[in-house]
Design an enzyme around this catalytic site. Sequence first.
Site, PDB file in Angstrom:
ATOM      1  N   ASP A  41       0.820  -1.210   0.000  1.00 10.35           N
ATOM      2  CA  ASP A  41       0.000   0.000   0.000  1.00 10.35           C
ATOM      3  C   ASP A  41       0.853   1.259   0.000  1.00 10.35           C
ATOM      4  O   ASP A  41       0.539   2.242  -0.677  1.00 10.35           O
ATOM      5  CB  ASP A  41      -0.933   0.005   1.215  1.00 10.35           C
ATOM      6  CG  ASP A  41      -2.045  -1.020   1.083  1.00 10.35           C
ATOM      7  OD1 ASP A  41      -2.746  -1.244   2.076  1.00 10.35           O
ATOM      8  OD2 ASP A  41      -2.209  -1.591  -0.012  1.00 10.35           O
ATOM      9  N   GLU A  43       3.822   1.794  -1.190  1.00 11.82           N
ATOM     10  CA  GLU A  43       4.443   2.052  -2.487  1.00 11.82           C
ATOM     11  C   GLU A  43       3.403   2.568  -3.475  1.00 11.82           C
ATOM     12  O   GLU A  43       3.669   3.495  -4.253  1.00 11.82           O
ATOM     13  CB  GLU A  43       5.101   0.776  -3.008  1.00 11.82           C
ATOM     14  CG  GLU A  43       5.773   0.910  -4.363  1.00 11.82           C
ATOM     15  CD  GLU A  43       7.045   1.742  -4.329  1.00 11.82           C
ATOM     16  OE1 GLU A  43       7.641   1.935  -5.399  1.00 11.82           O
ATOM     17  OE2 GLU A  43       7.432   2.211  -3.233  1.00 11.82           O
ATOM     18  N   SER A  90     -13.818   6.196  -4.255  1.00  2.57           N
ATOM     19  CA  SER A  90     -12.763   5.978  -3.275  1.00  2.57           C
ATOM     20  C   SER A  90     -12.687   7.200  -2.366  1.00  2.57           C
ATOM     21  O   SER A  90     -13.480   8.135  -2.489  1.00  2.57           O
ATOM     22  CB  SER A  90     -11.435   5.745  -3.998  1.00  2.57           C
ATOM     23  OG  SER A  90     -10.429   5.442  -3.081  1.00  2.57           O
ATOM     24  N   GLU A 130     -15.251   6.484  11.798  1.00  2.50           N
ATOM     25  CA  GLU A 130     -15.426   5.033  11.705  1.00  2.50           C
ATOM     26  C   GLU A 130     -14.072   4.380  11.445  1.00  2.50           C
ATOM     27  O   GLU A 130     -13.067   5.058  11.252  1.00  2.50           O
ATOM     28  CB  GLU A 130     -16.381   4.675  10.551  1.00  2.50           C
ATOM     29  CG  GLU A 130     -17.678   5.436  10.525  1.00  2.50           C
ATOM     30  CD  GLU A 130     -18.328   5.370   9.153  1.00  2.50           C
ATOM     31  OE1 GLU A 130     -18.076   4.399   8.406  1.00  2.50           O
ATOM     32  OE2 GLU A 130     -19.067   6.306   8.813  1.00  2.50           O
ATOM     33  N   LYS A 132     -11.532   2.047   9.074  1.00  4.97           N
ATOM     34  CA  LYS A 132     -11.276   1.736   7.658  1.00  4.97           C
ATOM     35  C   LYS A 132     -10.869   0.272   7.574  1.00  4.97           C
ATOM     36  O   LYS A 132      -9.737  -0.094   7.890  1.00  4.97           O
ATOM     37  CB  LYS A 132     -10.176   2.629   7.087  1.00  4.97           C
ATOM     38  CG  LYS A 132      -9.959   2.444   5.590  1.00  4.97           C
ATOM     39  CD  LYS A 132      -8.919   3.415   5.064  1.00  4.97           C
ATOM     40  CE  LYS A 132      -8.780   3.276   3.554  1.00  4.97           C
ATOM     41  NZ  LYS A 132      -8.351   1.922   3.140  1.00  4.97           N
ATOM     42  N   LYS A 307     -16.089  11.480   8.159  1.00  5.46           N
ATOM     43  CA  LYS A 307     -17.117  11.993   7.253  1.00  5.46           C
ATOM     44  C   LYS A 307     -17.837  13.150   7.938  1.00  5.46           C
ATOM     45  O   LYS A 307     -18.181  13.045   9.128  1.00  5.46           O
ATOM     46  CB  LYS A 307     -18.134  10.902   6.910  1.00  5.46           C
ATOM     47  CG  LYS A 307     -17.543   9.692   6.199  1.00  5.46           C
ATOM     48  CD  LYS A 307     -18.572   8.579   6.038  1.00  5.46           C
ATOM     49  CE  LYS A 307     -17.941   7.330   5.421  1.00  5.46           C
ATOM     50  NZ  LYS A 307     -18.876   6.186   5.376  1.00  5.46           N
ATOM     51  N   CYS A 443      23.919 -23.790  16.592  1.00  5.28           N
ATOM     52  CA  CYS A 443      25.310 -23.854  17.027  1.00  5.28           C
ATOM     53  C   CYS A 443      25.441 -25.007  18.007  1.00  5.28           C
ATOM     54  O   CYS A 443      24.638 -25.140  18.932  1.00  5.28           O
ATOM     55  CB  CYS A 443      25.706 -22.535  17.687  1.00  5.28           C
ATOM     56  SG  CYS A 443      27.240 -22.635  18.642  1.00  5.28           S
TER      57      CYS A 443
END
Length: 691
Positions: A41, A43, A90, A130, A132, A307, A443
């Site tokens: 996300d 990038e 969106s 709210e 996401k 909102k 080891c």
Amino acid sequence: MARTQAEPPASQPDARAAWLRDQLERANYAYYVLDQPDLPDAEYDRLFRELQQLETDHPELVTPDSPTQRVGGEAAGGFTPVVHDAPMLSLNNGFADEDIAAFDKRVADALDKTTDLAGSVTEPVEYACELKFDGLAISLRYEQGVFVQASTRGDGTTGEDVTENVRTIRSIPLKLKGKHVPAVLDVRGEVLMFKRDFARLNERQRAAEQREFANPRNAAAGSLRQLDSKITAQRPLSFFAYGIGVLDGMPMLDTHSALLDWYESLGLPVNREREVVQGAEGLLGFFRKIGEKRESLPYDIDGVVYKVNRRDEQERLGFVSRAPRFALAHKFPAQEALTKLVAIDVQVGRTGAITPVARLEPVFVGGATVTNATLHNEDEVRRKDIRIGDTVIVRRAGDVIPEVVGALLDRRPADAAEFVMPTECPVCGSKIERLPDEAIARCTGGLFCPAQRKQALWHFAQRRALDIDGLGEKIIDQLVELNLVRTPADLFNLGFATLAELDRFAEKSAQNLLDSLEKAKHTTLARFIYGLGIRHVGESTAKDLAKHFGSLTPIMDASIEELLEVNDVGPIVAESLHQFFAEEHNRTVIEQLRAPGKVTWPEGPPAPKAPQGVLAGKTVVLTGTLPTLTRDAAKEMLEAAGAKVAGSVSKKTDYVVAGAEAGSKLVKAEELGIPVLDEDGLHQLLEGNTP
């Protein structure tokens, strides 16, 4: 998805914009259509913001099909297209506190809210806050209160019909509650998968030897877009409603918060983590509160959504081409990011585990700058095909140690080098070995290796080992950090003056520890073997080794074949023992422990070779009272003949010897079909005859 186009420099804005559009469209297709995201996300957001800025600086570069002008990808061919009556847009994103303050200021200015001389809003805007969700956006259509259609977002204008699949989601009502329902209602919301359900789904995938899902979002998206709804019905999907498209047959409610309350009354699932706040400070307060509880939430979220609460104010603010002006997504710091893997080193853990660690070019992810990330083990490096020089995806969630998720193979340079596990410990130089059927290499210098020093000392002092009372973890920490003790043998060189100077260690405590160390010098071979901390060698195995060999030297010199002759020692334990004693560093410490004035124990003769008669290796259960033998006498005779005498009957029992008043063990033996013998039958077995 391959991205083979050469990346043009910023000095060529037209070519750079075309390249950015191509990268983003490819990512959109992978994300929205294939449900196989191939860019983190962070990038994607970085590329998107760069394209936005380029188009702002050079308006002539804006094209109608630019990703900045639309939402996602085109509908896939396997589903019927659905044109949304109201677009599924969106949201614009905010990342820093300044972004949120700027959003609030823009909204307040557009709504002509009162400000003071300094420009601060004095008549705050009311917002609905709210979560996401990290899932898949869908639209549910109800006609006269009955569910008739579900569609995905698609490109915001046209999505895909997934009605039959959504019908299988139990949390979505097929009929709305209440007598007064609208003629048409388009409910907007998110399909997601809870963390616990995701874990159970992957357990089922593993059991069925099928591919596991990478994360809950991929699982939810893949499940929703199955062509066979029977498969979707088997997937534990959930839904939360958070918005509205079309409403016919009744007036729109005055506020967004009232809309969500109304949804609840209709029987629609609405998330309770929501709040109405005032102004930018209220928004940031909600963001911080959710951030603190994010990891404990039962589902994944990647931010919160703000909102404007009043519907009339939303209408006044309106929309831009791809998003509403009245809403903003405030995203958490990216949990995944891209960076370059510059080297792979190995770290040695407290128990000797060798872990490959990626050395990275610094990258900000999950709220912190990351330069190192775990690669878990050698098999994981091979499985993910991660090489030095790769561009890799790094994930950091909450307090979890950063990890390398995978590599972008299309960006792999020609000189990328494969990881080679070293053969010697980088800390102490002892051999690194990996037992059969184990993913972790270790080891072998358990008594000598500085990285394992504290763990070795703590185990050596345990009650079931040398039982050094008073030698706890905090004391061990001080002894090691002050370089007073390097190996267990050094414990017996400690003096009163040294111990008395330790932090919070009074003279009495020092003397008590010295007394415990003196007492620990006189132990048993079994306790000493257990105290060495050899992997897979527990208290019971240590006793078996001591009983079988009688002294330590034959154990140290035993071959794997000779070790396998010991009771309950299998190939893995034998290999672990052989590796431990083959390491010269360990043998040196053992010799130091056995030096005059150090640890001693009574030596014993090796156990006689196990009998080879008919009872050798057999499991026998005794029950009831035998005519002439006591139970102890019978047990002793059976063990001398090589049998194991157990206390309960199971499928592994070979014989049950029953006397008078045998009881439930006899009943169970008869149910399982296990041979039952009397005392005469027992004597026949002891004489080598099969009854």
